[in-house]
Design a protein around this motif. Structure first.
Motif, PDB file in Angstrom:
ATOM      1  N   VAL A 167       0.841  -1.207   0.000  1.00  0.00           N
ATOM      2  CA  VAL A 167       0.000   0.000   0.000  1.00  0.00           C
ATOM      3  C   VAL A 167       0.877   1.258   0.000  1.00  0.00           C
ATOM      4  O   VAL A 167       0.515   2.282  -0.577  1.00  0.00           O
ATOM      5  N   LEU A 168       2.057   1.160   0.617  1.00  0.00           N
ATOM      6  CA  LEU A 168       2.971   2.312   0.601  1.00  0.00           C
ATOM      7  C   LEU A 168       3.280   2.741  -0.831  1.00  0.00           C
ATOM      8  O   LEU A 168       3.370   3.937  -1.125  1.00  0.00           O
ATOM      9  N   LYS A 169       3.404   1.756  -1.728  1.00  0.00           N
ATOM     10  CA  LYS A 169       3.691   2.071  -3.142  1.00  0.00           C
ATOM     11  C   LYS A 169       2.639   2.999  -3.726  1.00  0.00           C
ATOM     12  O   LYS A 169       2.962   4.002  -4.362  1.00  0.00           O
ATOM     13  N   SER A 170       1.365   2.667  -3.503  1.00  0.00           N
ATOM     14  CA  SER A 170       0.285   3.521  -4.022  1.00  0.00           C
ATOM     15  C   SER A 170       0.312   4.887  -3.352  1.00  0.00           C
ATOM     16  O   SER A 170       0.071   5.916  -3.982  1.00  0.00           O
ATOM     17  N   ARG A 171       0.580   4.885  -2.048  1.00  0.00           N
ATOM     18  CA  ARG A 171       0.579   6.169  -1.327  1.00  0.00           C
ATOM     19  C   ARG A 171       1.689   7.070  -1.841  1.00  0.00           C
ATOM     20  O   ARG A 171       1.516   8.284  -1.966  1.00  0.00           O
ATOM     21  N   LEU A 172       2.848   6.466  -2.161  1.00  0.00           N
ATOM     22  CA  LEU A 172       3.953   7.268  -2.691  1.00  0.00           C
ATOM     23  C   LEU A 172       3.632   7.795  -4.083  1.00  0.00           C
ATOM     24  O   LEU A 172       3.971   8.936  -4.422  1.00  0.00           O
ATOM     25  N   GLU A 173       2.941   6.949  -4.876  1.00  0.00           N
ATOM     26  CA  GLU A 173       2.533   7.403  -6.205  1.00  0.00           C
ATOM     27  C   GLU A 173       1.611   8.616  -6.077  1.00  0.00           C
ATOM     28  O   GLU A 173       1.760   9.606  -6.783  1.00  0.00           O
ATOM     29  N   ALA A 174       0.646   8.502  -5.175  1.00  0.00           N
ATOM     30  CA  ALA A 174      -0.281   9.616  -4.956  1.00  0.00           C
ATOM     31  C   ALA A 174       0.493  10.855  -4.506  1.00  0.00           C
ATOM     32  O   ALA A 174       0.220  11.972  -4.943  1.00  0.00           O
ATOM     33  N   PHE A 175       1.485  10.640  -3.654  1.00  0.00           N
ATOM     34  CA  PHE A 175       2.266  11.782  -3.167  1.00  0.00           C
ATOM     35  C   PHE A 175       2.975  12.487  -4.323  1.00  0.00           C
ATOM     36  O   PHE A 175       2.871  13.710  -4.468  1.00  0.00           O
ATOM     37  N   HIS A 176       3.672  11.712  -5.159  1.00  0.00           N
ATOM     38  CA  HIS A 176       4.446  12.349  -6.236  1.00  0.00           C
ATOM     39  C   HIS A 176       3.539  13.025  -7.256  1.00  0.00           C
ATOM     40  O   HIS A 176       3.824  14.123  -7.716  1.00  0.00           O
ATOM     41  N   LYS A 177       2.421  12.356  -7.589  1.00  0.00           N
ATOM     42  CA  LYS A 177       1.545  12.914  -8.626  1.00  0.00           C
ATOM     43  C   LYS A 177       0.717  14.075  -8.106  1.00  0.00           C
ATOM     44  O   LYS A 177       0.578  15.097  -8.762  1.00  0.00           O
ATOM     45  N   GLN A 178       0.118  13.892  -6.925  1.00  0.00           N
ATOM     46  CA  GLN A 178      -0.898  14.855  -6.494  1.00  0.00           C
ATOM     47  C   GLN A 178      -0.409  15.853  -5.447  1.00  0.00           C
ATOM     48  O   GLN A 178      -0.897  16.974  -5.394  1.00  0.00           O
ATOM     49  N   THR A 179       0.562  15.452  -4.623  1.00  0.00           N
ATOM     50  CA  THR A 179       0.949  16.340  -3.521  1.00  0.00           C
ATOM     51  C   THR A 179       2.195  17.168  -3.830  1.00  0.00           C
ATOM     52  O   THR A 179       2.298  18.310  -3.385  1.00  0.00           O
ATOM     53  N   GLU A 180       3.131  16.631  -4.610  1.00  0.00           N
ATOM     54  CA  GLU A 180       4.302  17.453  -4.931  1.00  0.00           C
ATOM     55  C   GLU A 180       3.914  18.784  -5.603  1.00  0.00           C
ATOM     56  O   GLU A 180       4.518  19.813  -5.290  1.00  0.00           O
ATOM     57  N   PRO A 181       2.897  18.789  -6.481  1.00  0.00           N
ATOM     58  CA  PRO A 181       2.483  20.084  -7.035  1.00  0.00           C
ATOM     59  C   PRO A 181       2.048  21.105  -5.970  1.00  0.00           C
ATOM     60  O   PRO A 181       2.121  22.316  -6.202  1.00  0.00           O
ATOM     61  N   VAL A 182       1.610  20.602  -4.814  1.00  0.00           N
ATOM     62  CA  VAL A 182       1.220  21.515  -3.728  1.00  0.00           C
ATOM     63  C   VAL A 182       2.457  22.263  -3.199  1.00  0.00           C
ATOM     64  O   VAL A 182       2.385  23.447  -2.851  1.00  0.00           O
ATOM     65  N   ILE A 183       3.587  21.558  -3.185  1.00  0.00           N
ATOM     66  CA  ILE A 183       4.829  22.205  -2.726  1.00  0.00           C
ATOM     67  C   ILE A 183       5.214  23.329  -3.701  1.00  0.00           C
ATOM     68  O   ILE A 183       5.576  24.434  -3.271  1.00  0.00           O
ATOM     69  N   ASP A 184       5.070  23.064  -5.004  1.00  0.00           N
ATOM     70  CA  ASP A 184       5.333  24.118  -6.001  1.00  0.00           C
ATOM     71  C   ASP A 184       4.393  25.307  -5.810  1.00  0.00           C
ATOM     72  O   ASP A 184       4.795  26.460  -5.921  1.00  0.00           O
ATOM     73  N   TYR A 185       3.144  24.964  -5.539  1.00  0.00           N
ATOM     74  CA  TYR A 185       2.116  26.007  -5.349  1.00  0.00           C
ATOM     75  C   TYR A 185       2.543  26.982  -4.245  1.00  0.00           C
ATOM     76  O   TYR A 185       2.469  28.204  -4.408  1.00  0.00           O
ATOM     77  N   TYR A 186       3.033  26.422  -3.127  1.00  0.00           N
ATOM     78  CA  TYR A 186       3.443  27.288  -2.022  1.00  0.00           C
ATOM     79  C   TYR A 186       4.835  27.886  -2.231  1.00  0.00           C
ATOM     80  O   TYR A 186       5.129  28.956  -1.693  1.00  0.00           O
ATOM     81  N   SER A 187       5.681  27.211  -3.005  1.00  0.00           N
ATOM     82  CA  SER A 187       7.007  27.783  -3.304  1.00  0.00           C
ATOM     83  C   SER A 187       6.829  29.119  -4.005  1.00  0.00           C
ATOM     84  O   SER A 187       7.553  30.084  -3.722  1.00  0.00           O
ATOM     85  N   LYS A 188       5.864  29.168  -4.916  1.00  0.00           N
ATOM     86  CA  LYS A 188       5.611  30.414  -5.653  1.00  0.00           C
ATOM     87  C   LYS A 188       5.202  31.540  -4.708  1.00  0.00           C
ATOM     88  O   LYS A 188       5.390  32.712  -5.009  1.00  0.00           O
ATOM     89  N   LYS A 189       4.616  31.181  -3.581  1.00  0.00           N
ATOM     90  CA  LYS A 189       4.227  32.193  -2.600  1.00  0.00           C
ATOM     91  C   LYS A 189       5.380  32.506  -1.645  1.00  0.00           C
ATOM     92  O   LYS A 189       5.248  33.363  -0.759  1.00  0.00           O
ATOM     93  N   GLY A 190       6.475  31.756  -1.780  1.00  0.00           N
ATOM     94  CA  GLY A 190       7.669  32.036  -0.966  1.00  0.00           C
ATOM     95  C   GLY A 190       7.571  31.630   0.494  1.00  0.00           C
ATOM     96  O   GLY A 190       8.230  32.212   1.349  1.00  0.00           O
ATOM     97  N   VAL A 191       6.752  30.626   0.800  1.00  0.00           N
ATOM     98  CA  VAL A 191       6.578  30.256   2.211  1.00  0.00           C
ATOM     99  C   VAL A 191       7.111  28.855   2.553  1.00  0.00           C
ATOM    100  O   VAL A 191       6.927  28.380   3.673  1.00  0.00           O
ATOM    101  N   VAL A 192       7.793  28.206   1.612  1.00  0.00           N
ATOM    102  CA  VAL A 192       8.235  26.831   1.867  1.00  0.00           C
ATOM    103  C   VAL A 192       9.611  26.793   2.541  1.00  0.00           C
ATOM    104  O   VAL A 192      10.522  27.508   2.148  1.00  0.00           O
ATOM    105  N   ALA A 193       9.732  25.969   3.584  1.00  0.00           N
ATOM    106  CA  ALA A 193      11.030  25.693   4.201  1.00  0.00           C
ATOM    107  C   ALA A 193      11.288  24.195   4.070  1.00  0.00           C
ATOM    108  O   ALA A 193      10.440  23.380   4.444  1.00  0.00           O
ATOM    109  N   ASN A 194      12.444  23.826   3.513  1.00  0.00           N
ATOM    110  CA  ASN A 194      12.772  22.406   3.354  1.00  0.00           C
ATOM    111  C   ASN A 194      13.484  21.879   4.584  1.00  0.00           C
ATOM    112  O   ASN A 194      14.414  22.504   5.086  1.00  0.00           O
ATOM    113  N   LEU A 195      13.039  20.707   5.060  1.00  0.00           N
ATOM    114  CA  LEU A 195      13.661  20.092   6.242  1.00  0.00           C
ATOM    115  C   LEU A 195      14.384  18.819   5.832  1.00  0.00           C
ATOM    116  O   LEU A 195      13.887  18.076   4.990  1.00  0.00           O
ATOM    117  N   PRO A 196      15.542  18.543   6.449  1.00  0.00           N
ATOM    118  CA  PRO A 196      16.249  17.293   6.163  1.00  0.00           C
ATOM    119  C   PRO A 196      15.604  16.157   6.953  1.00  0.00           C
ATOM    120  O   PRO A 196      16.096  15.759   8.015  1.00  0.00           O
TER     121      PRO A 196
END
Ligand code: ADP
Ligand code: ADP
Ligand code: ADP
Length: 213
Positions: A167-196
């Motif tokens: 099930v992790l495989k599907s969840r990761l697929e969903a993350f890359h396809k659907q959630t990574e664009p959310v990070i771009d969305y907020y990057s454009k607003k200049g509010v993203v901080a990346n954590l290690p």
């Protein structure tokens, strides 16, 4: 503060949330925890959400937006909040913007739990949770004092049905396809901080504190 935590399953969002929440007196809204309790209670919401969750797919935007809209009304959320696991699609992010605009507030920071996929299977398959609080443990990285028992309440821990390699495989697929664009969305607003996020929990906490100070 009004914070959003984004990251793939197992990246440590749920582990860091209580620490941030206590330090800044925020409410913690984890859509995954809320959905799991709705599933367990077999509420109409839970009935609708169950199938997608078990397959590792996202629940519909309307359902989760509805829960967040309701939850943000709580008195404990008026000083600030941590959204853990929401928004997970760009549509959810846009709806959140509308909700916050109506309330005259905006997001201060988006904490991006950056981590390589290869680390996540071991984290996910060793995870044990205390369902009613959402606290998570790990057999190797964060063992409870007594195996299978919550440190705070003494109640039993469970493993999530969706915390399997398959099930992790599907969840990761969903993350890359659907959630990574959310990070771009907020990057454009200049509010993203990346954590290690691959570092040990305490080191991640230090990085979170640096970002928020
Ligand atoms: P998420 O909420 O992002 O899905 P969790 O916080 O529940 O992730 O963490 C997933 C699993 O990995 C849990 O078992 C947790 O105890 C463990 N864990 C969390 N952060 C770390 C870390 N920095 N290093 C190693 N293990 C971690
Ligand atoms: P994790 O801690 O592993 O990141 P969560 O507990 O946040 O996972 O989410 C578990 C499941 O709940 C997801 O796989 C998804 O089916 C559903 N879910 C949680 N939050 C959302 C959301 N914002 N949008 C759609 N589905 C969600
Ligand atoms: P069923 O009655 O069909 O067996 P379950 O009671 O096992 O359904 O619950 C369905 C889903 O909800 C599973 O993914 C399970 O891991 C999760 N779940 C059940 N009880 C809880 C709980 N108290 N907290 C969090 N998740 C739960």
């Amino acid at each position: 503060k009004r914070l959003i935590l984004v990251g793939p399953p197992g990246s440590g969002k749920g582990t860091q949330s209580p620490i941030i929440k206590d330090e800044y007196c925020l409410c913690h809204l984890a859509t995954g925890d809320m959905l799991r309790s709705a599933v367990a209670a077999k509420t109409p919401l839970g009935v609708k959400a169950k199938e997608a969750m078990e397959k590792g797919e996202l629940v519909s935007d309307d359902l989760v937006v509805g829960i967040i809209d309701e939850a943000l009304k709580k008195p404990s959320c008026q000083k600030g909040f941590i959204l853990d696991g929401f928004p997970r699609t760009v549509v959810q992010a846009q709806k959140l913007d509308e909700m916050l605009q109506n309330r005259g507030v905006k997001v201060d920071k988006v904490l991006n739990f950056a981590i390589d996929d290869s680390i996540l299977e071991e984290r996910i398959t060793g995870r044990w949770i205390h369902p009613s609080s959402g606290r998570s443990y790990h057999t190797k990285f964060a063992p409870p004092k007594v195996p299978g028992v919550d440190d705070v309440t003494g109640e039993p821990l469970i493993q999530r049905k969706d915390d399997t390699a398959a099930v992790l495989k599907s969840r990761l697929e969903a993350f890359h396809k659907q959630t990574e664009p959310v990070i771009d969305y907020y990057s454009k607003k200049g509010v993203v901080a990346n954590l290690p996020a691959e570092k040990p929990p305490k080191e991640v906490t230090v990085e979170v504190q640096k970002v928020l100070s």
